[in-house]
Every structure is written in C-alpha cells, then in structure tokens.
Write a protein that holds these residues in place. Structure first.
Motif, PDB file in Angstrom:
ATOM      1  N   ALA A 119       0.828  -1.208   0.000  1.00 24.20           N
ATOM      2  CA  ALA A 119       0.000   0.000   0.000  1.00 24.20           C
ATOM      3  C   ALA A 119       0.866   1.264   0.000  1.00 24.20           C
ATOM      4  CB  ALA A 119      -0.934   0.000   1.215  1.00 24.20           C
ATOM      5  N   GLU A 120       1.912   1.263   0.820  1.00 22.74           N
ATOM      6  CA  GLU A 120       2.764   2.456   0.900  1.00 22.74           C
ATOM      7  C   GLU A 120       3.575   2.667  -0.374  1.00 22.74           C
ATOM      8  OE1 GLU A 120       4.858   3.411   4.446  1.00 22.74           O
ATOM      9  OE2 GLU A 120       3.351   2.439   5.708  1.00 22.74           O
ATOM     10  N   THR A 121       4.071   1.596  -0.978  1.00 25.12           N
ATOM     11  CA  THR A 121       4.829   1.771  -2.214  1.00 25.12           C
ATOM     12  C   THR A 121       3.905   2.201  -3.359  1.00 25.12           C
ATOM     13  OG1 THR A 121       4.706  -0.611  -2.694  1.00 25.12           O
ATOM     14  CG2 THR A 121       6.692   0.189  -1.565  1.00 25.12           C
ATOM     15  N   SER A 122       2.693   1.663  -3.379  1.00 26.84           N
ATOM     16  CA  SER A 122       1.717   2.079  -4.398  1.00 26.84           C
ATOM     17  C   SER A 122       1.369   3.549  -4.242  1.00 26.84           C
ATOM     18  CB  SER A 122       0.451   1.236  -4.304  1.00 26.84           C
ATOM     19  OG  SER A 122       0.707  -0.081  -4.702  1.00 26.84           O
ATOM     20  N   ALA A 123       1.173   3.986  -2.992  1.00 26.12           N
ATOM     21  CA  ALA A 123       0.849   5.391  -2.729  1.00 26.12           C
ATOM     22  C   ALA A 123       1.972   6.321  -3.185  1.00 26.12           C
ATOM     23  CB  ALA A 123       0.565   5.590  -1.233  1.00 26.12           C
ATOM     24  N   ALA A 124       3.192   5.799  -3.188  1.00 28.70           N
ATOM     25  CA  ALA A 124       4.337   6.594  -3.634  1.00 28.70           C
ATOM     26  C   ALA A 124       4.519   6.510  -5.150  1.00 28.70           C
ATOM     27  CB  ALA A 124       5.607   6.118  -2.928  1.00 28.70           C
ATOM     28  N   GLY A 125       3.602   5.816  -5.832  1.00 25.73           N
ATOM     29  CA  GLY A 125       3.683   5.684  -7.276  1.00 25.73           C
ATOM     30  C   GLY A 125       4.726   4.674  -7.723  1.00 25.73           C
ATOM     31  N   PHE A 126       5.087   3.771  -6.823  1.00 17.81           N
ATOM     32  CA  PHE A 126       6.117   2.778  -7.099  1.00 17.81           C
ATOM     33  C   PHE A 126       5.467   1.417  -7.270  1.00 17.81           C
ATOM     34  CE2 PHE A 126       9.360  -0.320  -5.726  1.00 17.81           C
ATOM     35  CZ  PHE A 126      10.426   0.073  -6.518  1.00 17.81           C
ATOM     36  N   GLU A 127       5.831   0.712  -8.335  1.00 18.71           N
ATOM     37  CA  GLU A 127       5.305  -0.626  -8.565  1.00 18.71           C
ATOM     38  C   GLU A 127       6.276  -1.648  -7.980  1.00 18.71           C
ATOM     39  OE1 GLU A 127       4.601  -3.734 -12.202  1.00 18.71           O
ATOM     40  OE2 GLU A 127       4.334  -1.603 -12.659  1.00 18.71           O
ATOM     41  N   MET A 128       5.973  -2.128  -6.783  1.00 19.26           N
ATOM     42  CA  MET A 128       6.834  -3.088  -6.107  1.00 19.26           C
ATOM     43  C   MET A 128       6.626  -4.472  -6.710  1.00 19.26           C
ATOM     44  SD  MET A 128       7.084  -4.079  -2.067  1.00 19.26           S
ATOM     45  CE  MET A 128       5.599  -5.080  -2.023  1.00 19.26           C
ATOM     46  N   ARG A 129       7.710  -5.106  -7.102  1.00 23.32           N
ATOM     47  CA  ARG A 129       7.626  -6.458  -7.657  1.00 23.32           C
ATOM     48  C   ARG A 129       7.876  -7.505  -6.589  1.00 23.32           C
ATOM     49  NH1 ARG A 129      10.508  -4.622 -12.977  1.00 23.32           N
ATOM     50  NH2 ARG A 129       8.689  -3.744 -13.992  1.00 23.32           N
ATOM     51  N   HIS A 130       8.815  -7.240  -5.718  1.00 22.80           N
ATOM     52  CA  HIS A 130       9.058  -8.136  -4.589  1.00 22.80           C
ATOM     53  C   HIS A 130       9.911  -7.393  -3.566  1.00 22.80           C
ATOM     54  CE1 HIS A 130      13.056  -8.811  -6.272  1.00 22.80           C
ATOM     55  NE2 HIS A 130      13.390  -9.381  -5.132  1.00 22.80           N
ATOM     56  N   ALA A 131       9.926  -7.925  -2.359  1.00 23.92           N
ATOM     57  CA  ALA A 131      10.723  -7.332  -1.286  1.00 23.92           C
ATOM     58  C   ALA A 131      11.203  -8.439  -0.362  1.00 23.92           C
ATOM     59  CB  ALA A 131       9.894  -6.322  -0.496  1.00 23.92           C
ATOM     60  N   VAL A 132      12.363  -8.209   0.219  1.00 25.57           N
ATOM     61  CA  VAL A 132      12.884  -9.098   1.250  1.00 25.57           C
ATOM     62  C   VAL A 132      13.180  -8.220   2.453  1.00 25.57           C
ATOM     63  CG1 VAL A 132      14.726 -10.686   1.926  1.00 25.57           C
ATOM     64  CG2 VAL A 132      13.883 -10.693  -0.433  1.00 25.57           C
ATOM     65  N   ILE A 133      12.506  -8.508   3.546  1.00 28.52           N
ATOM     66  CA  ILE A 133      12.682  -7.750   4.783  1.00 28.52           C
ATOM     67  C   ILE A 133      13.434  -8.635   5.765  1.00 28.52           C
ATOM     68  CG2 ILE A 133      11.498  -6.616   6.707  1.00 28.52           C
ATOM     69  CD1 ILE A 133       9.119  -6.204   4.711  1.00 28.52           C
ATOM     70  N   GLU A 134      14.455  -8.078   6.399  1.00 31.03           N
ATOM     71  CA  GLU A 134      15.259  -8.838   7.341  1.00 31.03           C
ATOM     72  C   GLU A 134      15.209  -8.166   8.706  1.00 31.03           C
ATOM     73  OE1 GLU A 134      19.188  -9.473   5.769  1.00 31.03           O
ATOM     74  OE2 GLU A 134      18.400  -9.822   3.755  1.00 31.03           O
ATOM     75  N   ALA A 135      14.764  -8.920   9.692  1.00 31.33           N
ATOM     76  CA  ALA A 135      14.745  -8.437  11.068  1.00 31.33           C
ATOM     77  C   ALA A 135      15.778  -9.216  11.846  1.00 31.33           C
ATOM     78  CB  ALA A 135      13.350  -8.633  11.683  1.00 31.33           C
ATOM     79  N   ARG A 136      16.661  -8.505  12.549  1.00 33.17           N
ATOM     80  CA  ARG A 136      17.741  -9.151  13.307  1.00 33.17           C
ATOM     81  C   ARG A 136      17.443  -9.060  14.792  1.00 33.17           C
ATOM     82  NH1 ARG A 136      22.118 -10.545   9.662  1.00 33.17           N
ATOM     83  NH2 ARG A 136      23.017 -11.349  11.562  1.00 33.17           N
ATOM     84  N   GLY A 137      17.800 -10.110  15.520  1.00 27.70           N
ATOM     85  CA  GLY A 137      17.573 -10.137  16.953  1.00 27.70           C
ATOM     86  C   GLY A 137      17.971 -11.477  17.534  1.00 27.70           C
ATOM     87  N   ILE A 138      17.246 -11.932  18.524  1.00 24.63           N
ATOM     88  CA  ILE A 138      17.525 -13.186  19.213  1.00 24.63           C
ATOM     89  C   ILE A 138      16.340 -14.134  19.031  1.00 24.63           C
ATOM     90  CG2 ILE A 138      18.164 -14.260  21.423  1.00 24.63           C
ATOM     91  CD1 ILE A 138      20.197 -12.186  20.384  1.00 24.63           C
ATOM     92  N   CYS A 139      16.599 -15.341  18.540  1.00 26.57           N
ATOM     93  CA  CYS A 139      15.521 -16.314  18.317  1.00 26.57           C
ATOM     94  C   CYS A 139      15.001 -16.867  19.647  1.00 26.57           C
ATOM     95  CB  CYS A 139      16.006 -17.457  17.408  1.00 26.57           C
ATOM     96  SG  CYS A 139      17.151 -18.611  18.193  1.00 26.57           S
ATOM     97  N   ARG A 140      13.875 -17.549  19.579  1.00 32.50           N
ATOM     98  CA  ARG A 140      13.235 -18.085  20.775  1.00 32.50           C
ATOM     99  C   ARG A 140      14.106 -19.093  21.515  1.00 32.50           C
ATOM    100  NH1 ARG A 140      10.832 -19.052  16.676  1.00 32.50           N
ATOM    101  NH2 ARG A 140       9.959 -20.803  15.623  1.00 32.50           N
ATOM    102  N   ASP A 141      14.881 -19.887  20.776  1.00 35.87           N
ATOM    103  CA  ASP A 141      15.730 -20.878  21.445  1.00 35.87           C
ATOM    104  C   ASP A 141      16.903 -20.220  22.166  1.00 35.87           C
ATOM    105  OD1 ASP A 141      14.125 -22.990  20.662  1.00 35.87           O
ATOM    106  OD2 ASP A 141      15.311 -23.433  18.866  1.00 35.87           O
ATOM    107  N   CYS A 142      17.518 -19.231  21.539  1.00 40.71           N
ATOM    108  CA  CYS A 142      18.649 -18.547  22.173  1.00 40.71           C
ATOM    109  C   CYS A 142      18.179 -17.666  23.332  1.00 40.71           C
ATOM    110  CB  CYS A 142      19.419 -17.706  21.152  1.00 40.71           C
ATOM    111  SG  CYS A 142      20.344 -18.713  19.960  1.00 40.71           S
ATOM    112  N   ALA A 143      16.973 -17.157  23.237  1.00 41.31           N
ATOM    113  CA  ALA A 143      16.423 -16.304  24.304  1.00 41.31           C
ATOM    114  C   ALA A 143      16.013 -17.120  25.522  1.00 41.31           C
ATOM    115  CB  ALA A 143      15.233 -15.511  23.794  1.00 41.31           C
TER     116      ALA A 143
END
Length: 161
Positions: free
Chosen positions: A136-160
C-alpha cells in the motif's frame, strides 16, 4: 563482534519449507512448466540442496555439494539460484549472502526473515499484514513493487530461552 557458536536447533526455511522433498520437487517441476520454464538437472539439484539444508546456504557451499556435477562452475550455480528466485522457489537473504528454499509456490509474496544474531538461524515469517502495508505504501508513492525481502535481526526463541 560476538562469538557465534554453531547452533543445534533448526529454524531455516521454517515454516515454509516443505516436509516432503520429493513431492515438492515434482510441484516445482510443474510450476516451472506453467511458467514456460524447465527445472533442469542443475536447477533441481540446487533446489534439493536448499531444501535439505538446515540453514541458509551460500552459493559456493552449494557448488561444493554438487556431487557428480563436474562441469558446474560458479556462474552455473548463480544462474540456477536466479532462476529459483525468479519463479518463487527460493529467497536470498541479502545480509547473509545466502539462500533458502521457499515452499509458497501457490502465491507470490514478499519474504520476511527473522535472523538470530546469536546462532545465525534464519526463519521466514508469514507477515501478510506487513507485506500488505508495504504494498500500500509503495503504491501510494507511485512505485510498482515487484518483490521485497525484509530482514529483522535479533535473538531467536531458542537462544532467548
């Protein structure tokens, strides 16, 4: 930089990695055919290696594991990985410069990865609301998004734990 111990728990490709590798490879063949492409022997072997890996795989690790594929060179592996990403059978985790298989062949989606800074595990998250909001946000900016990869870094459930 923190010392990273080898991890004994497995998150990579979960929960989107198929449990039945052979059935998924057949599905991948059919998907490729529907898109007018072929799942060649090398593409199939690279996909199998991704499916069987307990963690994200680097291209050179895949190349080293292409047993019996003596003519395989780095460009061959990269072309296979490009193909698998293009048809939706794999994702690249940019910050790790590594690849994972994706079992979501039934729909196009953006990938959201949770990457553990302690053990290096990577888990794909089904973040439908996040993907919808980004679209929705990329469309509102007039950008045609084809794909995206989002990476969130932190601590997994096992390590936590």
């Amino acid at each position: 930089m923190a010392h990273v111990e080898p991890h004994t728990h497995v998150h990579a490709n979960t929960p989107c990695s198929p449990q039945d590798v052979e059935a998924f490879l057949s599905e991948a063949e059919a998907l490729s055919a529907r898109k007018g492409q072929r799942l060649t022997r090398i593409r199939r072997r690279v996909l199998r290696l991704l499916l069987e890996s307990a963690e994200p795989s680097k291209a050179y690790d895949l190349l080293a594991n292409l047993d019996g594929e003596g003519s395989a060179k780095p460009p061959t592996v990269y072309r296979a990985l490009d193909f698998l990403q293009e048809v939706g059978l794999a994702h690249k985790i940019e910050s790790l410069n590594a690849y994972v298989a994706c079992g979501h062949t039934s729909h196009k989606h953006s990938a959201v990865f949770l990457i553990c800074d302690e053990c290096g595990a990577a888990e794909e998250l089904h973040a439908t609301a996040t993907t919808d909001a980004l679209q929705a946000e990329t469309s509102a900016a007039g950008f045609e998004m084809r794909h995206a990869v989002i990476e969130a870094r932190g601590i997994c459930r096992d390590c936590a734990a």
